[in-house]
Design a protein around this motif. Structure first.
Motif, mmCIF file in Angstrom:
data_model
loop_
_atom_site.group_PDB
_atom_site.id
_atom_site.type_symbol
_atom_site.label_atom_id
_atom_site.label_comp_id
_atom_site.label_asym_id
_atom_site.label_seq_id
_atom_site.Cartn_x
_atom_site.Cartn_y
_atom_site.Cartn_z
ATOM 1 N N ARG A 80 11.167 9.319 -1.141
ATOM 2 C CA ARG A 80 11.113 10.784 -0.437
ATOM 3 C C ARG A 80 9.675 11.406 -0.643
ATOM 4 N NH1 ARG A 80 15.885 11.360 -3.803
ATOM 5 N NH2 ARG A 80 14.753 12.916 -4.927
ATOM 6 N N THR A 81 9.177 11.820 0.471
ATOM 7 C CA THR A 81 7.968 12.731 0.541
ATOM 8 C C THR A 81 8.156 13.903 1.113
ATOM 9 O OG1 THR A 81 7.148 11.554 2.384
ATOM 10 C CG2 THR A 81 6.568 10.604 0.323
ATOM 11 N N HIS A 82 7.497 14.955 0.567
ATOM 12 C CA HIS A 82 7.429 16.265 1.125
ATOM 13 C C HIS A 82 6.306 16.927 0.749
ATOM 14 C CE1 HIS A 82 9.508 17.601 -2.590
ATOM 15 N NE2 HIS A 82 9.083 18.797 -2.525
ATOM 16 N N GLN A 83 5.820 18.051 1.320
ATOM 17 C CA GLN A 83 4.411 18.916 0.735
ATOM 18 C C GLN A 83 4.947 20.134 0.179
ATOM 19 O OE1 GLN A 83 1.507 18.507 3.752
ATOM 20 N NE2 GLN A 83 -0.134 19.872 2.578
ATOM 21 N N GLU A 84 4.232 20.724 -0.959
ATOM 22 C CA GLU A 84 4.511 22.014 -1.263
ATOM 23 C C GLU A 84 2.975 22.619 -1.460
ATOM 24 O OE1 GLU A 84 6.538 22.027 -4.887
ATOM 25 O OE2 GLU A 84 8.587 21.347 -4.058
ATOM 26 N N SER A 95 16.775 1.639 -6.474
ATOM 27 C CA SER A 95 18.303 1.485 -6.685
ATOM 28 C C SER A 95 18.929 0.100 -6.686
ATOM 29 C CB SER A 95 18.804 2.013 -5.423
ATOM 30 O OG SER A 95 18.581 3.479 -4.823
ATOM 31 N N HIS A 96 20.095 0.014 -7.337
ATOM 32 C CA HIS A 96 20.667 -1.269 -7.720
ATOM 33 C C HIS A 96 22.049 -1.223 -6.734
ATOM 34 C CE1 HIS A 96 23.029 -4.294 -9.912
ATOM 35 N NE2 HIS A 96 21.864 -5.300 -9.762
ATOM 36 N N LYS A 97 22.307 -2.523 -6.429
ATOM 37 C CA LYS A 97 23.481 -2.704 -5.314
ATOM 38 C C LYS A 97 24.830 -2.116 -5.986
ATOM 39 C CE LYS A 97 24.124 -7.415 -6.939
ATOM 40 N NZ LYS A 97 24.034 -9.180 -6.428
ATOM 41 N N LEU A 98 24.715 -2.050 -7.189
ATOM 42 C CA LEU A 98 26.066 -1.683 -7.682
ATOM 43 C C LEU A 98 26.195 -0.136 -8.125
ATOM 44 C CD1 LEU A 98 27.077 -4.242 -10.664
ATOM 45 C CD2 LEU A 98 27.821 -4.225 -8.050
ATOM 46 N N GLY A 99 25.124 0.616 -7.560
ATOM 47 C CA GLY A 99 25.325 2.115 -7.353
ATOM 48 C C GLY A 99 24.413 2.911 -8.298
ATOM 49 N N HIS A 100 23.924 2.326 -9.388
ATOM 50 C CA HIS A 100 22.811 3.142 -10.294
ATOM 51 C C HIS A 100 21.554 3.130 -9.623
ATOM 52 C CE1 HIS A 100 21.771 5.259 -13.974
ATOM 53 N NE2 HIS A 100 20.682 4.246 -14.230
ATOM 54 N N SER A 101 21.045 4.278 -9.959
ATOM 55 C CA SER A 101 19.346 4.297 -9.509
ATOM 56 C C SER A 101 18.686 5.293 -10.551
ATOM 57 C CB SER A 101 19.327 5.083 -8.078
ATOM 58 O OG SER A 101 19.839 6.428 -8.189
ATOM 59 N N GLU A 102 17.159 5.087 -10.617
ATOM 60 C CA GLU A 102 16.492 5.619 -11.617
ATOM 61 C C GLU A 102 15.390 6.375 -10.433
ATOM 62 O OE1 GLU A 102 16.638 6.271 -14.632
ATOM 63 O OE2 GLU A 102 18.131 4.958 -15.062
ATOM 64 N N GLU A 103 14.633 7.457 -10.810
ATOM 65 C CA GLU A 103 13.596 8.142 -9.840
ATOM 66 C C GLU A 103 12.374 8.178 -10.872
ATOM 67 O OE1 GLU A 103 14.929 11.546 -8.013
ATOM 68 O OE2 GLU A 103 16.515 10.580 -6.848
ATOM 69 N N SER A 104 11.335 8.198 -10.038
ATOM 70 C CA SER A 104 9.907 8.802 -10.705
ATOM 71 C C SER A 104 9.276 9.680 -9.605
ATOM 72 C CB SER A 104 9.188 7.359 -11.009
ATOM 73 O OG SER A 104 7.680 7.762 -11.239
ATOM 74 N N VAL A 105 8.738 10.970 -10.141
ATOM 75 C CA VAL A 105 8.214 11.780 -9.424
ATOM 76 C C VAL A 105 6.801 11.794 -9.668
ATOM 77 C CG1 VAL A 105 8.293 14.321 -8.553
ATOM 78 C CG2 VAL A 105 10.497 12.948 -9.248
ATOM 79 N N MET A 106 5.873 11.828 -8.673
ATOM 80 C CA MET A 106 4.411 12.143 -8.540
ATOM 81 C C MET A 106 4.132 13.437 -7.801
ATOM 82 S SD MET A 106 2.725 9.788 -10.285
ATOM 83 C CE MET A 106 1.250 9.970 -9.830
ATOM 84 N N ARG A 107 3.461 14.221 -8.524
ATOM 85 C CA ARG A 107 2.660 15.259 -7.918
ATOM 86 C C ARG A 107 1.348 15.346 -7.504
ATOM 87 N NH1 ARG A 107 6.324 19.975 -7.450
ATOM 88 N NH2 ARG A 107 8.173 19.645 -8.492
ATOM 89 N N LEU A 108 0.974 15.308 -6.436
ATOM 90 C CA LEU A 108 -0.548 14.955 -6.154
ATOM 91 C C LEU A 108 -1.210 15.855 -5.266
ATOM 92 C CD1 LEU A 108 0.267 11.160 -4.996
ATOM 93 C CD2 LEU A 108 -0.703 11.648 -7.277
ATOM 94 N N PRO A 109 -2.495 16.357 -5.662
ATOM 95 C CA PRO A 109 -3.432 17.161 -4.860
ATOM 96 C C PRO A 109 -3.616 16.197 -3.297
ATOM 97 C CG PRO A 109 -4.617 16.092 -6.448
ATOM 98 C CD PRO A 109 -3.345 15.746 -6.889
ATOM 99 N N VAL A 110 -3.788 16.829 -2.367
ATOM 100 C CA VAL A 110 -4.184 16.395 -0.999
ATOM 101 C C VAL A 110 -5.485 15.768 -1.142
ATOM 102 C CG1 VAL A 110 -4.510 16.638 1.357
ATOM 103 C CG2 VAL A 110 -2.509 17.845 0.563
#
Length: 211
Positions: A80-84, A95-110
């Motif tokens: 997912r990407t968006h700009q603030e 995401s795994h096929k049995l339903g569990h998922s993990e996320e990692s978020v990166m905040r970057l300057p343009v």
């Protein structure tokens, strides 16, 4: 069966399914990580004040290398990407096929370096975010060319991109940069040894989970 008892039973089943999905995720991830390749570093950054350029793995190379392995072990990697304001936020979702998922978020300057136009600047930051959120989720490693003989006795430090990744995580968590530096026994982020980069990420991950 009363409505209250039925509700408790449903909640128990949901918790059990969630726990089973997470266990399956971790088991598959553990098996998969042994099969993930070391990514060649074909990209490079030339430092404006001269000196040796810094190499890095291109997102295209990472994506091509990991896609068939992710599929084999039942994983998908999406973003997912968006700009603030002046930041690009990239969220990697494993995401795994049995339903569990993990996320990692990166905040970057343009990334406006190198006389990029606005579209190129956003694209560069987005690609950067994908590279490092994928690396964080999968514990990927990359390797460039061997150092010259003159550099054989030097301890390599983290790249400019890796420093920006750590800085972005610190800013996101509103954490104190000096505490991380003291823990790694350096005076600033630039001085963190390359071998300690994964350790620094693990420290930040642990702090985030504890907060």
């Amino acid at each position: 069966m009363s409505a209250a008892k039925l509700d408790r039973l449903i909640q128990l089943q949901e918790r059990t399914a969630t726990q089973d999905a997470k266990k399956a995720f971790l088991k598959a991830l553990s098996s998969m990580q042994a099969k993930l390749p070391v990514i060649p570093e074909r990209g490079s950054i030339t430092h404006p004040k001269g000196g040796k350029s810094t190499s890095y793995a291109l997102w295209e190379d990472i994506n091509e290398a990991i896609k068939p392995i992710l599929s084999k072990y039942g994983f998908t990697l999406t973003f997912r990407t968006h700009q603030e304001k002046s930041q690009i936020i990239v969220t990697g979702i494993l995401s795994h096929k049995l339903g569990h998922s993990e996320e990692s978020v990166m905040r970057l300057p343009v990334d406006t370096s190198g006389s990029k136009n606005p579209v190129q600047a956003v694209g560069s930051s987005t690609s950067y975010g994908k590279r490092y959120s994928a690396a964080a989720l999968l514990n990927l490693t990359s390797r460039g060319d061997d150092d010259d003989g003159d550099d054989a006795t030097k301890t390599p430090c983290i790249s400019e991109e890796q420093k920006h990744q750590l800085q972005a995580r610190l800013d996101e968590m509103q954490a104190d940069e000096s505490r991380l530096c003291r823990f790694l026994k350096v005076t600033r982020l630039d001085d963190i040894a390359l071998r300690d980069f994964d350790r620094a990420l693990q420290v930040l991950d642990a702090k985030e989970r504890a907060s």
